[in-house]
Design a protein around this motif. Structure first.
Motif, PDB file in Angstrom:
ATOM      1  N   TYR A 196    -109.836 -44.976  42.285  1.00  0.00           N
ATOM      2  CA  TYR A 196    -108.715 -45.855  43.052  1.00  0.00           C
ATOM      3  C   TYR A 196    -108.266 -44.890  44.478  1.00  0.00           C
ATOM      4  O   TYR A 196    -107.996 -45.633  45.280  1.00  0.00           O
ATOM      5  N   THR A 197    -108.105 -43.640  44.116  1.00  0.00           N
ATOM      6  CA  THR A 197    -107.453 -42.838  45.479  1.00  0.00           C
ATOM      7  C   THR A 197    -108.522 -42.953  46.718  1.00  0.00           C
ATOM      8  O   THR A 197    -108.081 -42.659  47.728  1.00  0.00           O
ATOM      9  N   LYS A 198    -109.725 -43.496  46.375  1.00  0.00           N
ATOM     10  CA  LYS A 198    -110.778 -43.440  47.285  1.00  0.00           C
ATOM     11  C   LYS A 198    -110.362 -44.712  48.337  1.00  0.00           C
ATOM     12  O   LYS A 198    -110.667 -44.813  49.291  1.00  0.00           O
ATOM     13  N   HIS A 199    -109.878 -45.841  47.850  1.00  0.00           N
ATOM     14  CA  HIS A 199    -109.436 -47.101  48.374  1.00  0.00           C
ATOM     15  C   HIS A 199    -108.178 -47.448  48.619  1.00  0.00           C
ATOM     16  O   HIS A 199    -108.100 -47.988  49.643  1.00  0.00           O
ATOM     17  N   PHE A 200    -107.256 -46.570  48.072  1.00  0.00           N
ATOM     18  CA  PHE A 200    -105.850 -47.149  48.381  1.00  0.00           C
ATOM     19  C   PHE A 200    -105.163 -45.692  48.393  1.00  0.00           C
ATOM     20  O   PHE A 200    -105.114 -44.776  47.579  1.00  0.00           O
ATOM     21  N   ARG A 201    -103.906 -45.817  49.260  1.00  0.00           N
ATOM     22  CA  ARG A 201    -103.090 -44.677  49.546  1.00  0.00           C
ATOM     23  C   ARG A 201    -102.072 -44.637  48.050  1.00  0.00           C
ATOM     24  O   ARG A 201    -101.819 -43.505  47.695  1.00  0.00           O
ATOM     25  N   ARG A 202    -101.519 -45.763  48.052  1.00  0.00           N
ATOM     26  CA  ARG A 202    -100.484 -45.885  46.787  1.00  0.00           C
ATOM     27  C   ARG A 202    -100.973 -47.322  45.954  1.00  0.00           C
ATOM     28  O   ARG A 202    -101.093 -48.061  46.711  1.00  0.00           O
ATOM     29  N   ILE A 203    -100.727 -47.214  44.918  1.00  0.00           N
ATOM     30  CA  ILE A 203    -100.862 -48.576  44.276  1.00  0.00           C
ATOM     31  C   ILE A 203     -99.299 -48.777  43.537  1.00  0.00           C
ATOM     32  O   ILE A 203     -99.013 -48.297  42.618  1.00  0.00           O
ATOM     33  N   ARG A 204     -98.580 -49.731  44.286  1.00  0.00           N
ATOM     34  CA  ARG A 204     -97.153 -49.972  44.035  1.00  0.00           C
ATOM     35  C   ARG A 204     -97.205 -51.141  43.119  1.00  0.00           C
ATOM     36  O   ARG A 204     -97.579 -52.313  43.482  1.00  0.00           O
ATOM     37  N   VAL A 205     -96.312 -50.744  42.001  1.00  0.00           N
ATOM     38  CA  VAL A 205     -96.018 -51.846  41.005  1.00  0.00           C
ATOM     39  C   VAL A 205     -94.350 -52.215  40.861  1.00  0.00           C
ATOM     40  O   VAL A 205     -94.007 -51.383  40.739  1.00  0.00           O
ATOM     41  N   LEU A 206     -94.189 -53.470  41.270  1.00  0.00           N
ATOM     42  CA  LEU A 206     -92.724 -54.024  41.432  1.00  0.00           C
ATOM     43  C   LEU A 206     -92.560 -54.961  40.288  1.00  0.00           C
ATOM     44  O   LEU A 206     -93.324 -56.203  40.367  1.00  0.00           O
ATOM     45  N   ASP A 207     -91.501 -54.864  39.635  1.00  0.00           N
ATOM     46  CA  ASP A 207     -91.190 -55.624  38.443  1.00  0.00           C
ATOM     47  C   ASP A 207     -89.557 -55.831  38.182  1.00  0.00           C
ATOM     48  O   ASP A 207     -88.915 -54.884  38.522  1.00  0.00           O
ATOM     49  N   SER A 208     -89.082 -56.567  37.308  1.00  0.00           N
ATOM     50  CA  SER A 208     -87.702 -56.761  37.086  1.00  0.00           C
ATOM     51  C   SER A 208     -87.629 -57.017  35.794  1.00  0.00           C
ATOM     52  O   SER A 208     -88.474 -57.522  35.038  1.00  0.00           O
ATOM     53  N   THR A 209     -86.313 -56.480  35.294  1.00  0.00           N
ATOM     54  CA  THR A 209     -85.886 -56.968  33.949  1.00  0.00           C
ATOM     55  C   THR A 209     -84.596 -57.347  33.911  1.00  0.00           C
ATOM     56  O   THR A 209     -83.614 -56.882  34.787  1.00  0.00           O
ATOM     57  N   VAL A 210     -84.164 -58.646  33.167  1.00  0.00           N
ATOM     58  CA  VAL A 210     -82.705 -58.772  33.267  1.00  0.00           C
ATOM     59  C   VAL A 210     -82.264 -58.920  31.728  1.00  0.00           C
ATOM     60  O   VAL A 210     -82.891 -59.252  30.852  1.00  0.00           O
ATOM     61  N   PHE A 211     -81.139 -58.842  31.715  1.00  0.00           N
ATOM     62  CA  PHE A 211     -80.514 -58.713  30.297  1.00  0.00           C
ATOM     63  C   PHE A 211     -78.904 -59.166  30.652  1.00  0.00           C
ATOM     64  O   PHE A 211     -78.284 -59.281  31.706  1.00  0.00           O
TER      65      PHE A 211
END
Length: 312
Positions: A116-131
């Motif tokens: 994956y590092t050959k293709h992408f600089r960073r793999i950024r995952v954005l998510d949320s949780t609510v309570f």
């Protein structure tokens, strides 16, 4: 099994003791201006009150908190002095602690393979949780409704799967719009990054902005999003200009899915999304198996009915 508040705080305190030393806590307190000079009341004292000594800190009087603090740590504070230390800097300090805990916790995970590092600089995952929160907090943290609660909190978090670096941590109302915060995070994207997020962050405008930054995005497709092919034989005017209505052909996704076998995946390359300004994308279409379909229908609210995903 559901945990009681005291049990949850006990687990949280164990994580604190494992990942953050008293010296690290004091340094965080100085960086966030919670402690600006040598003071008898430091970051560890605030944590002691909020986590270890007073699970019901919001309903405990200042006098009682001062007594608990003195008995446990020897730190003597007046109720007025303690009240003044519950300020925005204290909130930021607790925010920084949570960020550090998440950072150090995920840092123990093994990174993705070098492929994956050959293709992408960073793999950024954005998510949320609510309570939900007790109703007393409704003035500061409005809830999204449901279960007769008026207060709620949403935590939105983004990290890089390649380095396991914590990139963003935001704490806000339970009813806060995810898409708005997702748009704010685009500014920190750099060429070669890829952002992965769920439908709560779906925005064609954001995807277009990500593409303009020479970055990538991965998202599920919203139900009402239409997909188009470039028309190989568009209608033209006398001067050779393509008639706008004939430039693209809409794909009937439901009809296309019917051509797939259960469990089959097909990629649609060189397609476009967007009603007016078309955005070039690749769409991966997967047909659920019968078992997966039954599982989905079991979890689906009864009021949701099948409809044309792109309108008439």
């Amino acid at each position: 099994m559901d945990l009681s508040l005291s049990e949850e705080l006990h687990l949280f305190s164990q994580e604190l003791q494992h990942y953050l030393s008293p010296q690290a806590l004091q340094e965080l307190a100085r960086e966030g201006s919670f402690v600006r000079r040598k003071s008898k009341y430091g970051g560890a004292d605030l944590l002691s009150l909020c986590v270890w000594f007073s699970p019901k800190i919001t309903s405990t009087s200042l006098s009682q908190l001062c007594s608990q603090l003195e008995a446990a740590t020897g730190t003597l504070m007046s109720p007025q002095g303690l009240n003044e230390r519950f300020n925005p800097a204290a909130v930021q300090f607790l925010h920084d602690i949570l960020t550090q805990l998440l950072q150090r916790k995920i840092a123990t995970q093994s990174g993705l393979s070098g492929t994956y590092t050959k293709h992408f600089r960073r793999i950024r995952v954005l998510d949320s949780t609510v309570f939900q929160l007790p109703d007393v907090f409704a003035g500061a943290y409005g809830g999204a409704g449901g279960s007769a609660h008026t207060a709620g909190m949403k935590i939105q978090f983004e990290c890089d799967l390649l380095s396991w670096e914590a990139l963003h941590l935001h704490i806000g109302d339970g009813k806060e719009n995810e898409q708005v915060y997702g748009s704010e995070c685009i500014a920190s994207l750099e060429p070669g990054d890829v952002r992965i997020c769920d439908l709560g962050y779906f925005s064609l405008e954001d995807f277009r902005a990500i593409s303009e930054k020479e970055a990538y995005f991965l998202s599920r497709l919203k139900l009402n999003t239409c997909v188009y092919l470039k028309n190989p034989n568009p209608e033209t005017l006398r001067d050779g200009t393509i008639k706008k209505h004939s430039e693209y052909i809409q794909i009937d996704l439901e009809q296309f899915i019917d051509t797939l076998e259960p469990g089959e995946t097909r990629e649609l390359s060189d397609v476009y999304v967007g009603m007016y300004e078309k955005l070039p994308v690749r769409v991966i279409v997967y047909r659920l198996t019968e078992q997966q379909l039954r599982n989905r229908e079991k979890d689906m609210p009864v009021h949701i009915q099948k409809e044309n995903p792109c309108g008439s």
